[in-house]
Design a protein around this motif. Structure first.
Motif, mmCIF file in Angstrom:
data_model
loop_
_atom_site.group_PDB
_atom_site.id
_atom_site.type_symbol
_atom_site.label_atom_id
_atom_site.label_comp_id
_atom_site.label_asym_id
_atom_site.label_seq_id
_atom_site.Cartn_x
_atom_site.Cartn_y
_atom_site.Cartn_z
ATOM 1 N N ASN A 167 -30.580 -18.631 -18.411
ATOM 2 C CA ASN A 167 -28.880 -18.688 -17.745
ATOM 3 C C ASN A 167 -29.555 -20.340 -16.803
ATOM 4 O OD1 ASN A 167 -27.102 -17.444 -15.932
ATOM 5 N ND2 ASN A 167 -28.037 -15.357 -15.762
ATOM 6 N N GLY A 168 -28.444 -20.249 -16.339
ATOM 7 C CA GLY A 168 -27.298 -21.224 -14.956
ATOM 8 C C GLY A 168 -26.653 -21.212 -13.722
ATOM 9 N N LEU A 169 -26.104 -21.991 -13.187
ATOM 10 C CA LEU A 169 -25.018 -21.912 -12.723
ATOM 11 C C LEU A 169 -23.833 -21.816 -13.822
ATOM 12 C CD1 LEU A 169 -25.866 -21.971 -9.437
ATOM 13 C CD2 LEU A 169 -27.473 -22.204 -11.376
ATOM 14 N N SER A 170 -23.958 -23.079 -14.136
ATOM 15 C CA SER A 170 -22.551 -23.555 -14.615
ATOM 16 C C SER A 170 -20.725 -22.841 -15.005
ATOM 17 C CB SER A 170 -22.726 -24.241 -15.976
ATOM 18 O OG SER A 170 -23.838 -25.576 -16.370
ATOM 19 N N LYS A 171 -21.175 -21.633 -15.879
ATOM 20 C CA LYS A 171 -20.065 -21.056 -15.060
ATOM 21 C C LYS A 171 -20.162 -19.670 -14.241
ATOM 22 C CE LYS A 171 -20.732 -22.004 -19.519
ATOM 23 N NZ LYS A 171 -20.237 -23.062 -20.187
ATOM 24 N N SER A 172 -20.850 -19.531 -13.798
ATOM 25 C CA SER A 172 -21.137 -18.774 -12.246
ATOM 26 C C SER A 172 -20.226 -18.873 -11.372
ATOM 27 C CB SER A 172 -22.378 -18.114 -12.316
ATOM 28 O OG SER A 172 -23.226 -18.869 -12.310
ATOM 29 N N HIS A 173 -20.980 -20.761 -10.896
ATOM 30 C CA HIS A 173 -20.008 -21.235 -9.895
ATOM 31 C C HIS A 173 -19.460 -22.588 -10.005
ATOM 32 C CE1 HIS A 173 -23.982 -18.493 -8.290
ATOM 33 N NE2 HIS A 173 -23.293 -18.736 -6.781
ATOM 34 N N ALA A 174 -18.981 -22.498 -11.448
ATOM 35 C CA ALA A 174 -17.995 -23.998 -11.369
ATOM 36 C C ALA A 174 -18.566 -24.610 -11.623
ATOM 37 C CB ALA A 174 -16.636 -23.764 -10.735
ATOM 38 N N MET A 175 -20.143 -25.392 -12.067
ATOM 39 C CA MET A 175 -21.087 -26.061 -12.122
ATOM 40 C C MET A 175 -21.747 -26.831 -12.766
ATOM 41 S SD MET A 175 -23.102 -25.095 -8.516
ATOM 42 C CE MET A 175 -24.309 -26.024 -8.542
ATOM 43 N N THR A 176 -20.613 -27.447 -14.401
ATOM 44 C CA THR A 176 -21.042 -27.800 -15.276
ATOM 45 C C THR A 176 -21.610 -28.626 -15.072
ATOM 46 O OG1 THR A 176 -18.871 -28.096 -15.949
ATOM 47 C CG2 THR A 176 -19.312 -25.898 -16.708
ATOM 48 N N GLY A 177 -20.900 -29.793 -14.172
ATOM 49 C CA GLY A 177 -21.006 -31.711 -14.477
ATOM 50 C C GLY A 177 -22.200 -31.480 -13.216
ATOM 51 N N TRP A 178 -23.550 -30.315 -12.472
ATOM 52 C CA TRP A 178 -24.506 -30.477 -11.772
ATOM 53 C C TRP A 178 -25.858 -30.446 -11.952
ATOM 54 C CZ3 TRP A 178 -24.089 -30.815 -6.225
ATOM 55 C CH2 TRP A 178 -23.013 -30.805 -5.965
ATOM 56 N N ARG A 179 -25.603 -29.737 -13.979
ATOM 57 C CA ARG A 179 -26.971 -29.792 -14.630
ATOM 58 C C ARG A 179 -28.032 -28.575 -14.487
ATOM 59 N NH1 ARG A 179 -24.218 -29.181 -18.312
ATOM 60 N NH2 ARG A 179 -25.861 -29.332 -19.471
ATOM 61 N N ILE A 180 -27.577 -28.187 -13.644
ATOM 62 C CA ILE A 180 -28.632 -26.857 -13.704
ATOM 63 C C ILE A 180 -28.677 -25.683 -14.328
ATOM 64 C CG2 ILE A 180 -29.419 -25.835 -11.547
ATOM 65 C CD1 ILE A 180 -30.483 -28.749 -11.030
ATOM 66 N N GLY A 181 -29.358 -25.790 -14.777
ATOM 67 C CA GLY A 181 -30.190 -24.137 -15.534
ATOM 68 C C GLY A 181 -31.435 -23.831 -14.994
ATOM 69 N N TYR A 182 -32.160 -22.550 -16.480
ATOM 70 C CA TYR A 182 -33.092 -22.763 -16.189
ATOM 71 C C TYR A 182 -33.243 -21.062 -16.368
ATOM 72 C CZ TYR A 182 -30.696 -18.164 -13.236
ATOM 73 O OH TYR A 182 -29.785 -17.244 -12.817
ATOM 74 N N ALA A 183 -35.199 -20.888 -16.820
ATOM 75 C CA ALA A 183 -35.558 -19.779 -18.088
ATOM 76 C C ALA A 183 -36.874 -18.970 -17.484
ATOM 77 C CB ALA A 183 -35.956 -20.784 -18.866
ATOM 78 N N ALA A 184 -37.068 -18.348 -17.316
ATOM 79 C CA ALA A 184 -37.607 -17.449 -17.444
ATOM 80 C C ALA A 184 -38.453 -16.143 -18.048
ATOM 81 C CB ALA A 184 -36.938 -15.844 -15.603
ATOM 82 N N GLY A 185 -39.540 -16.210 -17.657
ATOM 83 C CA GLY A 185 -40.703 -15.570 -19.182
ATOM 84 C C GLY A 185 -42.061 -15.907 -19.270
ATOM 85 N N PRO A 186 -42.489 -15.410 -20.170
ATOM 86 C CA PRO A 186 -44.262 -15.611 -20.164
ATOM 87 C C PRO A 186 -44.729 -16.952 -19.649
ATOM 88 C CG PRO A 186 -43.292 -14.190 -22.325
ATOM 89 C CD PRO A 186 -42.502 -15.009 -21.033
ATOM 90 N N LYS A 187 -45.988 -17.180 -18.465
ATOM 91 C CA LYS A 187 -46.494 -18.127 -18.204
ATOM 92 C C LYS A 187 -46.553 -18.927 -18.969
ATOM 93 C CE LYS A 187 -50.622 -17.269 -15.852
ATOM 94 N NZ LYS A 187 -51.229 -16.619 -14.863
#
Ligand code: PMP
Ligand code: GLU
Length: 396
Positions: free
Chosen positions: A232-252
């Motif tokens: 997931n990431g912030l680009s679409k939900s918070h209009a932050m495409t240029g900030w380049r923040i995304g994330y992943a969650a899963g097995p350690k």
């Protein structure tokens, strides 16, 4: 000379079309740009303020490679509250955009010859990221009549001894379709039974319409959760495409491997953008609802307008900000010396003759369609519909 892997891929078609439209605009051509999937809203003020404060406070140095604890905590809270999935800090990584998280997953999981199942139409970067990591994309076409959802039986029929992962994207870019709970449960059951990883790209989760409820496949219990990496990431939900923040969650172990890869490639995502992301995730969320309501209005105008054009048919998307009309009825028709036989011919014709920039469906794995992003103003949508209608009416 250049590496062999560079020959396997092509540049992102979405970014290439946006660049072409912008360069035509710079030459003074009145191009209407429906090419890029990027909210036309500004980043919320409190998010910008948090970044400014970070700069003023001197928060401008390297951070922990996989993101600061404060941001990981905010992401963990979000995944718990919104998606009903519990993660620990070691199960989360922050990257330079969701695209980077996806790339890290490919690097961490794919071995040469591994087969990656990708339902088509798909987002442009999935196959190329697999190819860059020596894996083999295996496409499963989906059907408009079935809302472009992967059929569980078809998923299972494509699994071989080499299948490593399935890439799911709900809501989908480019179709705008969302998976319902029943379909996800069936897919999860197969993934668990056949021991296949699911890479679940949920970047459009906040942009859903008509009462659609976003569900994460990882929320169906421990067995599927341990095989799923949520992106997931912030680009679409918070209009932050240029900030380049995304994330992943899963097995350690997977997140640890991704963090190691990130430590040798990019290091941490930008420190001040991480502070901005904390503000975005922990501050007021009403901005997202305002954007969603406006996208919804545009969606109706665009989709109704497209369906009113003779020869065009467009499914009403339940998420994201794309319309994906079928224009294949025009294939074989001509205007002057120009003949339209493919989605690329159609996109080129609309760009050159009507000055409307959009992306050919072939880039997303289905040549019958074109993708129109409605992350643009209502005025441009109305003008665009007029231009498309006129250009299509000339094709005989
Ligand atoms: N996944 C999908 C389906 C997308 O459309 C995009 C486009 N922005 C991304 C991932 C990547 O987003 P970002 O890197 O800006 O977080
Ligand atoms: N995801 C957006 C799109 O499909 C942005 C471009 C990109 O990242 O490829 O248009």
């Amino acid at each position: 000379m250049l590496s062999e892997r560079t020959q396997r891929i092509k540049p992102s078609a979405t970014l290439a079309i946006d660049a072409k439209a912008k360069s035509m605009k710079a030459q003074g051509i009145d191009v209407l740009n429906f090419g890029l999937g990027e909210p036309d809203f500004d980043t919320p003020e409190h998010v910008k303020e948090a970044a400014i404060k970070a700069i003023k406070d001197g928060f401008t140095k390297y951070t922990a490679v996989g993101g600061i604890d404060e941001l990981k905590d905010a992401i963990i809270r979000k995944l718990s509250v919104d998606n009903n999935i519990a993660y620990a800090k070691e199960e989360v990584i922050v990257s330079c955009g969701a695209k980077h998280s996806l790339y890290n997953i490919a690097q961490a999981l794919f071995n040469p010859g591994d087969e990656i199942i990708i339902p088509a139409p798909y987002w442009v970067s999935y196959p190329d990221q697999a190819l860059l990591n020596d894996a083999v994309p295996v496409f499963i076409p989906t059907d408009e009549a079935e809302n472009f959802m992967l059929r569980p039986d078809e998923f299972e029929s494509k699994i071989t001894g080499r299948t490593k992962a399935l890439i799911l994207n709900s809501p989908s870019n480019p179709t705008g379709s969302s998976y319902d709970e029943k379909a996800l449960v069936a897919i999860a059951e197969i993934a668990v039974r056949r021991n296949i990883f699911v890479i679940s790209d949920e970047i459009y989760e906040k942009l859903v319409y008509d009462g659609t409820r976003h569900i994460s496949i990882a929320s169906f219990g421990g067995e599927i959760k341990k095989r799923t990496i949520v992106v997931n990431g912030l680009s679409k939900s918070h209009a932050m495409t240029g900030w380049r923040i995304g994330y992943a969650a899963g097995p350690k172990d997977i997140i640890k491997a991704m963090t190691g890869i990130q430590s040798q490639s990019t290091s941490n995502p930008t420190s001040i953008a991480q502070k901005a992301a904390v503000a975005a995730l922990t501050g007021p969320q009403d901005y997202t609802s305002v954007m969603r309501a406006e996208f919804d209005r545009r969606r109706k105008t665009l989709v109704d307008g497209l369906n009113a054009i003779e020869g065009v048919s467009c499914l009403k998307p339940s998420g994201a900000f794309y319309a994906f009309p079928n224009v294949s009825r025009f294939y074989g028709r001509s205007v002057g010396a120009r003949r339209i036989d493919s989605s690329l011919d159609m996109a080129t014709y609309l760009l050159e003759e009507a000055h409307v920039a959009l992306v050919h469906g072939e880039a997303f794995g289905d040549d019958r369609y074109i993708r129109i992003s409605y992350a643009t103003s209502m005025d441009i949508i109305e003008q665009g519909l007029d231009r498309i209608k006129e250009a299509l009416s000339k094709l005989k």
